[in-house]
Design an enzyme around this catalytic site. Structure first.
Site, PDB file in Angstrom:
ATOM      1  N   GLU A  34       0.825  -1.209   0.000  1.00 50.01           N
ATOM      2  CA  GLU A  34       0.000   0.000   0.000  1.00 50.01           C
ATOM      3  C   GLU A  34       0.862   1.264   0.000  1.00 50.01           C
ATOM      4  OE1 GLU A  34      -3.196   0.535  -0.272  1.00 50.01           O
ATOM      5  OE2 GLU A  34      -3.833  -1.551  -0.333  1.00 50.01           O
ATOM      6  N   THR A  71       1.945   5.684  -7.309  1.00 48.99           N
ATOM      7  CA  THR A  71       2.881   4.884  -8.098  1.00 48.99           C
ATOM      8  C   THR A  71       2.135   3.715  -8.740  1.00 48.99           C
ATOM      9  OG1 THR A  71       4.548   5.428  -6.441  1.00 48.99           O
ATOM     10  CG2 THR A  71       5.116   3.720  -8.032  1.00 48.99           C
ATOM     11  N   TYR A  87       9.434   9.836  -3.837  1.00 52.13           N
ATOM     12  CA  TYR A  87       8.740  10.174  -2.589  1.00 52.13           C
ATOM     13  C   TYR A  87       9.380   9.443  -1.413  1.00 52.13           C
ATOM     14  CZ  TYR A  87       4.972  12.549  -5.115  1.00 52.13           C
ATOM     15  OH  TYR A  87       4.255  13.390  -5.897  1.00 52.13           O
ATOM     16  N   CYS A 135     -12.297   1.689 -16.196  1.00 49.86           N
ATOM     17  CA  CYS A 135     -12.680   3.099 -16.096  1.00 49.86           C
ATOM     18  C   CYS A 135     -11.417   3.964 -16.079  1.00 49.86           C
ATOM     19  CB  CYS A 135     -13.512   3.323 -14.834  1.00 49.86           C
ATOM     20  SG  CYS A 135     -14.420   4.883 -14.795  1.00 49.86           S
TER      21      CYS A 135
END
Length: 374
Positions: free
Chosen positions: A56, A62, A101, A206
């Site tokens: 997670e 990412t 990050y 989607c």
DNA sequence: AAAGCGGGGGT
DNA sequence: ACCCCAGCTTT
């Protein structure tokens, strides 16, 4: 509180709620679709909260394709919370090198030390109290590891829900509404599969461009599809032009070694190593810039030599051009004035240290130079 | 509420 | 060249 106000808020999930029959319909259609069309991913083969937590965090901002090789290597290197807690931060950053990050890696290390003491949290408040875990990551972990019906609202879900209701705002301006819908939709009996399915739908059907509405289990209930505006939604943020910085960078040689420094632990690229340098000032040549920056940051004298390479690199909020020159050490003892630590290292030792991507391009150039025998 | 924080995939 | 990605933290 006034009578009107309590009436208004008592319709609670209220102004943003979907009819119950629709919620049931959406749940069953999505779970059926997931059973046949869901993705097979490494972190779905386990319910080990440690592995799910690692996945997670890596997946924040990412893409799955980028994460998979990092995740597999990570689990080999740090198979448990304890092994991560016992590792040196530099080792952790090296394993994270290239993923970006870097606060995520620093927070993982800090959180591992806490979890090693207290055990893995199993409720929303205590897991969200860990560094690097916000509301969405907390829901992702609690649902995936413990099958709790805790909602999520990541980039995929924002897009799916914005299209489902044909949201007429930028999603980040309607977070309360979107959270309410995610809360209402999640299946209390299938928290794990529901959240995984919702993210898969966003990632594979989607999609931001050219959504595959013809195979979407929610097509007939999707307001954007029924209005024919699925490709126009969600509305996008207006983004401002990013500044361009020109930087002078020094590869300082002393005997057969090069000077590198470790950046301060917080902020941009915190804790990573780099070749020293700084921003070009108006009216200055690159050579003058490098000499000035090295004097200011390290308090040593150098002679600026020939150019090694020019590296262009784009960050989220600015773009840089690194003008890298070979330099010769002359005099003075290097002082860690604007960094945490300084070392002289051989070219072959550079791979032991975590560097940002832009600096790795410099290292590759160095290797090919020394290989061709300059 | 807005800004800071990396790097790469997809088009 | 541009948008976006299993967002969080700090200001």
């Amino acid at each position: 509180m006034s009578n009107k106000k309590s009436i208004k808020s008592s319709s609670s999930a209220g102004s943003f709620s979907l009819p119950n029959f629709l919620v049931s319909e959406l749940r069953s259609r999505l779970l059926d679709w997931y059973a046949t069309s869901g993705r097979s991913l490494p972190w779905r083969e386990t319910r080990d909260p440690y592995r799910i937590w690692i996945s997670e965090i890596m997946l924040q901002q990412t893409q799955v394709k980028t994460v998979i090789p990092y995740f597999d290597r990570w689990i080999q290197q740090f198979p448990s919370v304890q092994s991560l807690a016992d590792a040196e931060l530099q080792t952790v950053l090296k394993a994270w090198e290239g993923l970006g990050y870097y606060a995520r890696a620093r927070n993982l290390h800090r959180a591992a030390k806490q979890i090693a003491e207290t055990g893995f949290p199993t409720d929303l408040d205590s897991i969200q109290a860990l560094p690097g875990i916000g509301r969405t990551t907390a829901g992702g972990i609690l649902s995936a590891a413990f099958d709790q019906p805790i909602s999520i609202l990541d980039g995929n879900v924002k897009r799916v829900l914005a299209r489902l209701i044909a949201l007429d705002k930028v999603p980040n301006k309607a977070l309360t509404q979107l959270w309410a819908i995610s809360d209402q939709l999640i299946d209390p009996e299938n928290g794990r599969d529901f959240n995984q399915a919702l993210m898969d739908l966003g990632a594979t059907v989607c999609t931001p461009k050219n959504p595959a509405c013809l195979v979407c289990p929610w097509r007939s209930h999707c307001k954007a599809y029924n209005l024919g505006v699925q490709s126009e939604l969600p509305m996008s943020e207006t983004r401002t032009a990013i500044p361009h910085k020109v930087i002078g960078v020094a590869v300082i040689w002393k005997d057969q070694r090069i000077l590198i420094d470790r950046r301060k632990p917080e902020g941009l690229l915190g804790g990573l190593w780099e070749f020293p340098g700084g921003k070009l000032e108006p009216g200055e040549t690159i050579e003058e810039c490098i000499q000035r920056e090295i004097r200011e940051e390290l308090a040593i004298d150098i002679a600026v030599g020939e150019q090694l390479i020019v590296v262009d690199h784009t960050y989220t909020h600015f773009r840089v051009t690194l003008n890298v020159h070979h330099c010769q050490y002359l005099a003075g003892e290097p002082q860690a004035i604007e960094c945490d630590e300084i070392r002289w290292v051989a070219v072959d030792e550079l791979s032991d240290y975590p560097f940002p991507k832009a600096n790795i391009k410099i290292i590759e150039a160095l290797r090919s130079v020394s290989f061709s025998g300059s």
